[in-house]
Design a protein around this motif. Structure first.
Motif, PDB file in Angstrom:
ATOM      1  N   GLU A 240       0.840  -1.204   0.000  1.00 30.44           N
ATOM      2  CA  GLU A 240       0.000   0.000   0.000  1.00 30.44           C
ATOM      3  C   GLU A 240       0.873   1.252   0.000  1.00 30.44           C
ATOM      4  OE1 GLU A 240      -3.992  -1.558   2.365  1.00 30.44           O
ATOM      5  OE2 GLU A 240      -2.224  -0.914   3.503  1.00 30.44           O
ATOM      6  N   TYR A 241       1.992   1.192   0.712  1.00 30.08           N
ATOM      7  CA  TYR A 241       2.934   2.321   0.695  1.00 30.08           C
ATOM      8  C   TYR A 241       3.474   2.552  -0.708  1.00 30.08           C
ATOM      9  CZ  TYR A 241       7.733   4.055   0.542  1.00 30.08           C
ATOM     10  OH  TYR A 241       8.889   4.690   0.172  1.00 30.08           O
ATOM     11  N   LEU A 242       3.895   1.475  -1.386  1.00 28.76           N
ATOM     12  CA  LEU A 242       4.439   1.621  -2.737  1.00 28.76           C
ATOM     13  C   LEU A 242       3.424   2.272  -3.670  1.00 28.76           C
ATOM     14  CD1 LEU A 242       6.268  -1.823  -3.243  1.00 28.76           C
ATOM     15  CD2 LEU A 242       7.304   0.379  -2.670  1.00 28.76           C
ATOM     16  N   ASP A 243       2.176   1.810  -3.584  1.00 27.32           N
ATOM     17  CA  ASP A 243       1.135   2.354  -4.462  1.00 27.32           C
ATOM     18  C   ASP A 243       0.860   3.825  -4.145  1.00 27.32           C
ATOM     19  OD1 ASP A 243       0.971  -0.173  -5.529  1.00 27.32           O
ATOM     20  OD2 ASP A 243      -0.792  -0.752  -4.359  1.00 27.32           O
ATOM     21  N   LYS A 244       0.728   4.144  -2.858  1.00 27.86           N
ATOM     22  CA  LYS A 244       0.407   5.519  -2.463  1.00 27.86           C
ATOM     23  C   LYS A 244       1.571   6.462  -2.747  1.00 27.86           C
ATOM     24  CE  LYS A 244      -2.350   8.518  -0.380  1.00 27.86           C
ATOM     25  NZ  LYS A 244      -1.533   9.724  -0.392  1.00 27.86           N
ATOM     26  N   LYS A 245       2.796   5.997  -2.507  1.00 34.55           N
ATOM     27  CA  LYS A 245       3.975   6.818  -2.776  1.00 34.55           C
ATOM     28  C   LYS A 245       4.067   7.140  -4.261  1.00 34.55           C
ATOM     29  CE  LYS A 245       8.171   8.558  -1.910  1.00 34.55           C
ATOM     30  NZ  LYS A 245       8.419   9.754  -1.088  1.00 34.55           N
ATOM     31  N   ALA A 246       3.797   6.152  -5.092  1.00 35.84           N
ATOM     32  CA  ALA A 246       3.843   6.381  -6.540  1.00 35.84           C
ATOM     33  C   ALA A 246       2.816   7.439  -6.952  1.00 35.84           C
ATOM     34  CB  ALA A 246       3.591   5.068  -7.281  1.00 35.84           C
ATOM     35  N   LYS A 247       1.613   7.363  -6.372  1.00 35.88           N
ATOM     36  CA  LYS A 247       0.582   8.358  -6.691  1.00 35.88           C
ATOM     37  C   LYS A 247       0.984   9.743  -6.194  1.00 35.88           C
ATOM     38  CE  LYS A 247      -3.284   5.094  -6.704  1.00 35.88           C
ATOM     39  NZ  LYS A 247      -4.545   4.682  -6.027  1.00 35.88           N
ATOM     40  N   ASP A 248       1.555   9.821  -4.994  1.00 33.82           N
ATOM     41  CA  ASP A 248       2.002  11.107  -4.457  1.00 33.82           C
ATOM     42  C   ASP A 248       3.040  11.756  -5.359  1.00 33.82           C
ATOM     43  OD1 ASP A 248       0.326  10.731  -2.345  1.00 33.82           O
ATOM     44  OD2 ASP A 248       1.900  10.237  -0.886  1.00 33.82           O
ATOM     45  N   LEU A 249       3.936  10.945  -5.888  1.00 33.82           N
ATOM     46  CA  LEU A 249       4.976  11.487  -6.753  1.00 33.82           C
ATOM     47  C   LEU A 249       4.418  11.925  -8.106  1.00 33.82           C
ATOM     48  CD1 LEU A 249       7.830   8.973  -5.899  1.00 33.82           C
ATOM     49  CD2 LEU A 249       7.741  11.390  -5.314  1.00 33.82           C
ATOM     50  N   GLU A 250       3.391  11.235  -8.581  1.00 33.69           N
ATOM     51  CA  GLU A 250       2.739  11.660  -9.829  1.00 33.69           C
ATOM     52  C   GLU A 250       2.068  13.013  -9.648  1.00 33.69           C
ATOM     53  OE1 GLU A 250       0.084   8.606 -10.986  1.00 33.69           O
ATOM     54  OE2 GLU A 250       1.678   7.197 -11.567  1.00 33.69           O
ATOM     55  N   THR A 268      15.426  12.277  -9.591  1.00 32.53           N
ATOM     56  CA  THR A 268      14.637  11.818 -10.728  1.00 32.53           C
ATOM     57  C   THR A 268      14.567  10.297 -10.726  1.00 32.53           C
ATOM     58  OG1 THR A 268      15.321  13.751 -12.005  1.00 32.53           O
ATOM     59  CG2 THR A 268      14.410  11.874 -13.235  1.00 32.53           C
ATOM     60  N   TRP A 269      15.698   9.684 -10.402  1.00 30.68           N
ATOM     61  CA  TRP A 269      15.752   8.214 -10.373  1.00 30.68           C
ATOM     62  C   TRP A 269      14.786   7.654  -9.321  1.00 30.68           C
ATOM     63  CZ3 TRP A 269      16.606   4.138  -7.210  1.00 30.68           C
ATOM     64  CH2 TRP A 269      16.880   2.922  -7.808  1.00 30.68           C
ATOM     65  N   ILE A 270      14.693   8.377  -8.190  1.00 30.65           N
ATOM     66  CA  ILE A 270      13.776   7.923  -7.144  1.00 30.65           C
ATOM     67  C   ILE A 270      12.343   7.902  -7.685  1.00 30.65           C
ATOM     68  CG2 ILE A 270      12.736   8.503  -4.919  1.00 30.65           C
ATOM     69  CD1 ILE A 270      15.355   9.742  -4.099  1.00 30.65           C
ATOM     70  N   ARG A 271      11.936   9.021  -8.304  1.00 28.61           N
ATOM     71  CA  ARG A 271      10.566   9.116  -8.790  1.00 28.61           C
ATOM     72  C   ARG A 271      10.273   8.044  -9.826  1.00 28.61           C
ATOM     73  NH1 ARG A 271      11.911  14.146  -9.762  1.00 28.61           N
ATOM     74  NH2 ARG A 271      11.465  13.918 -11.963  1.00 28.61           N
ATOM     75  N   GLN A 272      11.136   7.962 -10.826  1.00 29.58           N
ATOM     76  CA  GLN A 272      10.895   7.028 -11.906  1.00 29.58           C
ATOM     77  C   GLN A 272      10.997   5.586 -11.407  1.00 29.58           C
ATOM     78  OE1 GLN A 272       9.717   8.035 -14.711  1.00 29.58           O
ATOM     79  NE2 GLN A 272       9.903  10.163 -14.031  1.00 29.58           N
ATOM     80  N   GLY A 273      11.921   5.374 -10.465  1.00 30.95           N
ATOM     81  CA  GLY A 273      12.088   4.019  -9.939  1.00 30.95           C
ATOM     82  C   GLY A 273      10.837   3.533  -9.249  1.00 30.95           C
ATOM     83  N   ILE A 274      10.248   4.384  -8.400  1.00 28.13           N
ATOM     84  CA  ILE A 274       9.048   3.971  -7.673  1.00 28.13           C
ATOM     85  C   ILE A 274       7.850   3.907  -8.611  1.00 28.13           C
ATOM     86  CG2 ILE A 274       7.429   4.666  -5.863  1.00 28.13           C
ATOM     87  CD1 ILE A 274       9.790   5.809  -4.343  1.00 28.13           C
ATOM     88  N   LYS A 275       7.762   4.888  -9.522  1.00 26.08           N
ATOM     89  CA  LYS A 275       6.607   4.945 -10.409  1.00 26.08           C
ATOM     90  C   LYS A 275       6.554   3.735 -11.339  1.00 26.08           C
ATOM     91  CE  LYS A 275       6.522   8.181 -13.522  1.00 26.08           C
ATOM     92  NZ  LYS A 275       6.436   9.526 -14.111  1.00 26.08           N
ATOM     93  N   ALA A 276       7.749   3.293 -11.772  1.00 22.86           N
ATOM     94  CA  ALA A 276       7.802   2.181 -12.726  1.00 22.86           C
ATOM     95  C   ALA A 276       7.956   0.828 -12.044  1.00 22.86           C
ATOM     96  CB  ALA A 276       8.971   2.390 -13.698  1.00 22.86           C
TER      97      ALA A 276
END
Length: 633
Positions: A240-250, A268-276
């Motif tokens: 749930e953290y991974l999903d919510k963190k990805a949405k927060d970064l979007e 940038t790597w952090i954002r793209q890494g979690i998002k992808a």
């Protein structure tokens, strides 16, 4: 929930801003996992919570009666203090009294002295007043659970055993808040699972830093993310953290594109890494399924066709061909009658308990040890890169750049020239950090540097011994991607269950007593196989029990035992006496000063045998009571 501790407007700077007006609540019964990149200040935050480090600004609010206990990241330094005394020190005043009483008891056993007896009486009364005997029992229970020798000197234990002692010291306090920094480091899977069960039953609050995602998924009830000085709480489990963190970064990306342009490559790597991440994980699963299927087919072909090695025909395809390999150390079998083939492109995990022989097998494969029996044929032109968990290959006085490029500014990576700064950024080193000396790096940064050094050199056989220690989750996933793309052969020693499951095509599992089993897949497949095996055994035992003649329900209880039971009762005292002697003999061996200086496999087997004998003794006593009661009916 009742609040135990709060950080309010917390600020702390060590050259960089680790905390920037951050907020944190720790409530009773919660199990908080602190996540964030290496170097963001997770270990420092634990020290703030414990009170060891003071804030530059803001408030740390905690009641005086709240007990806080800490498991540090590094094992305790060696000293001549006994394990019992070291663990007891965590109990403050009561611990000091228990230490003294412990030593007085041993002195009285060696010589009768009125002064010693008088002091024992004084200490005993103080312990009675402070309810110290319950705490002594707790110490003994924790030492037994961790199979720690109470009388052994801390200086005589390895780093892994000393870390277990530190874990015992943290658990024995039964604190209101338990802080753990990388608690699974240096522990094998069986001990990690034991730790998980202990922590799940822990009644207080807990805050921990861990790279072990399987451990996080099992234990954590809330994730606290440390990112750019801010603490953001994510209730729920790790996924749930991974999903919510990805949405927060979007959302952050959509609302502030101008800010995105200014972000460093690392951020940038952090954002793209979690998002992808989720997409990448799905792709990785599909790739692994295909690889494991192909691997299983190749293994079957190798097994049925009995391929004969030929340097000309098999060059580069067959890395190791092992036939009937056996090796023992000090009379204890490490590997027994092992037959397997390791092919180019295989990614194989060596898994099993600490001291079970994983490193020994690697040394046998590489020719550093000579087998007692059997044969190992090695492929030609092997170029080996070795990841050492102790990072002995890193010169602490060199800069990060010089470790990788040795004074050069351009390095050749897979036939392509790259600037070393650009290459190091792949491993999350900023240009400024690339010029830092190795001795200034954190544990996670040193691991990343060693990875960068090894992967910059041509190799077709990569051997990695616990590469995941001290790495943050983002770096772990970067490493997973890198290993998935590695075209050579990988031999991996790791207790990180999720990392192994995400990377390897097969596993060699060290069951014990020299038995090494070959599995397609990782930990999940190993666990599943043993679960099915146990179910079959249970089913067979149930069938045998059901097929046995049933006693006549109408028969009245007999006061006189049958000849067979009477004979069993008569023989039990001798059996009990024999078991008591064996337990005492093994206990004396374990308490010997040099017991833990021997091979870990030998000491582990001795401890296991002692545990089995103690269980047999308890069963014999119970059976004696049962038969005695039958004669009284």
């Amino acid at each position: 929930m009742s609040r135990l501790l709060q950080l309010k407007d917390a600020s702390l700077s060590y050259g960089v801003q680790l905390l920037d007006k951050a907020e944190l609540l720790v409530n009773k019964g919660e199990r908080l996992c602190l996540v964030g990149r290496n170097g963001t200040g997770k270990s420092t935050l634990l020290k703030v919570v414990s009170g060891e480090v003071h804030l530059d600004d803001g408030l740390r609010i905690v009641d005086n009666n709240v007990r806080i206990s800490v498991l540090p990241q590094d094992p305790p330094v060696t000293s001549d203090i006994s394990v019992f005394d070291y663990v007891a020190q965590g109990l403050a005043q009561v611990g000091e009294l228990l230490k003294e009483y412990h030593h007085l008891t041993h002195e009285m056993a060696q010589r009768q002295d009125d002064k010693i007896f008088a002091r024992m009486e004084v200490v005993q009364k103080e312990l009675d007043h402070l309810q110290g005997w319950q705490l002594e029992t707790r110490i003994e229970q924790v030492l037994t659970q961790l199979q720690l020798p109470g009388e052994q000197s801390l200086s005589e234990l390895s780093g892994g055993w000393r870390r277990k002692a530190a874990l015992a010291r943290a658990l024995v306090v039964e604190p209101d808040i338990l802080l753990l920094d990388e608690p699974t480091n240096h522990l094998d899977v069986s001990m990690i699972e034991w730790l998980e069960r202990q922590l799940m039953d822990f009644k207080g609050a807990m805050m921990f830093v861990s790279h072990d995602r399987a451990f996080i998924r099992r234990v954590a009830t809330r994730i606290v993310d440390l990112d750019r000085g801010q603490l953001v709480s994510y209730p729920g489990n790790y996924q749930e953290y991974l999903d919510k963190k990805a949405k927060d970064l979007e959302v952050e990306e959509q609302q502030n594109k101008l800010f995105d342009k200014k972000l460093s490559q690392e951020e940038t790597w952090i954002r793209q890494g979690i998002k992808a991440r989720r997409t990448r994980n799905e792709g990785r699963v599909r790739a692994l399924i295909a690889l494991r299927k192909e691997h299983a087919q190749r293994r079957e072909k190798m097994g049925t066709s009995k391929v004969t090695l030929s340097d000309t025909n098999q060059s580069g395809k067959l890395v190791f061909d092992v036939k009937d390999l056996s090796y023992a150390y000090d009379g204890q079998p490490i590997v027994k009658d092992l037959t397997t083939a390791i092919l180019r492109g295989d990614r194989i995990a060596l898994v099993g308990a600490n001291g079970s022989g994983k490193t020994t097998l690697i040394r046998l494969l590489l020719g550093e040890l000579t087998p007692d029996k059997g044969e190992i044929k090695r492929g030609t032109n092997l170029e080996i890169a070795y990841f050492d968990q102790h990072r002995e290959q890193l010169d602490p006085e060199k800069t990060v750049i010089d470790v990788v490029a040795d004074g050069k500014r351009e390095i050749d990576i897979n036939g392509r020239s790259r600037h070393v700064i650009s290459y190091l950024q792949d491993f999350l080193f900023t240009p400024d950090r690339a010029n830092s000396p190795v001795k200034a790096l954190s544990g996670g940064e040193k691991n990343r540097l060693l990875l960068a050094k090894l992967l910059s050199k041509p190799s077709n056989l990569l051997i990695m011994d616990e590469p995941t220690n001290d790495l943050d989750v983002e770096t772990l996933e970067m490493l997973e991607d890198t290993l998935m793309q590695y075209s050579g052969t990988l031999l991996l020693v790791s207790h990180d269950r999720e990392f192994v499951d995400n990377v390897v095509t097969s596993s060699l599992y060290f069951e014990g007593n020299g038995v090494v089993r070959d599995f397609i897949g990782g930990y999940q497949e190993i666990f599943k196989w043993y679960e099915e095996k146990q179910k079959k055994q249970d089913k067979q035992e149930t069938k045998v029990k059901n097929d046995s003649p049933k006693p006549d329900a109408s028969a009245k209880p007999r006061k006189k035992l049958s000849y067979k039971l009477q004979l069993e009762l008569e023989q039990l005292p001798a059996t009990i006496e024999r078991l008591e002697e064996q337990v005492e003999e093994f206990q004396n061996t374990v308490n010997a000063p040099d017991f833990f200086k021997q091979d870990p496999t030998t000491s582990n087997d001795m401890l296991q045998k002692l545990s089995e004998l103690q269980a047999q003794l308890e069963q014999a006593y119970a059976r004696w009571d049962e038969l005695e009661s039958m004669t009284q009916e």
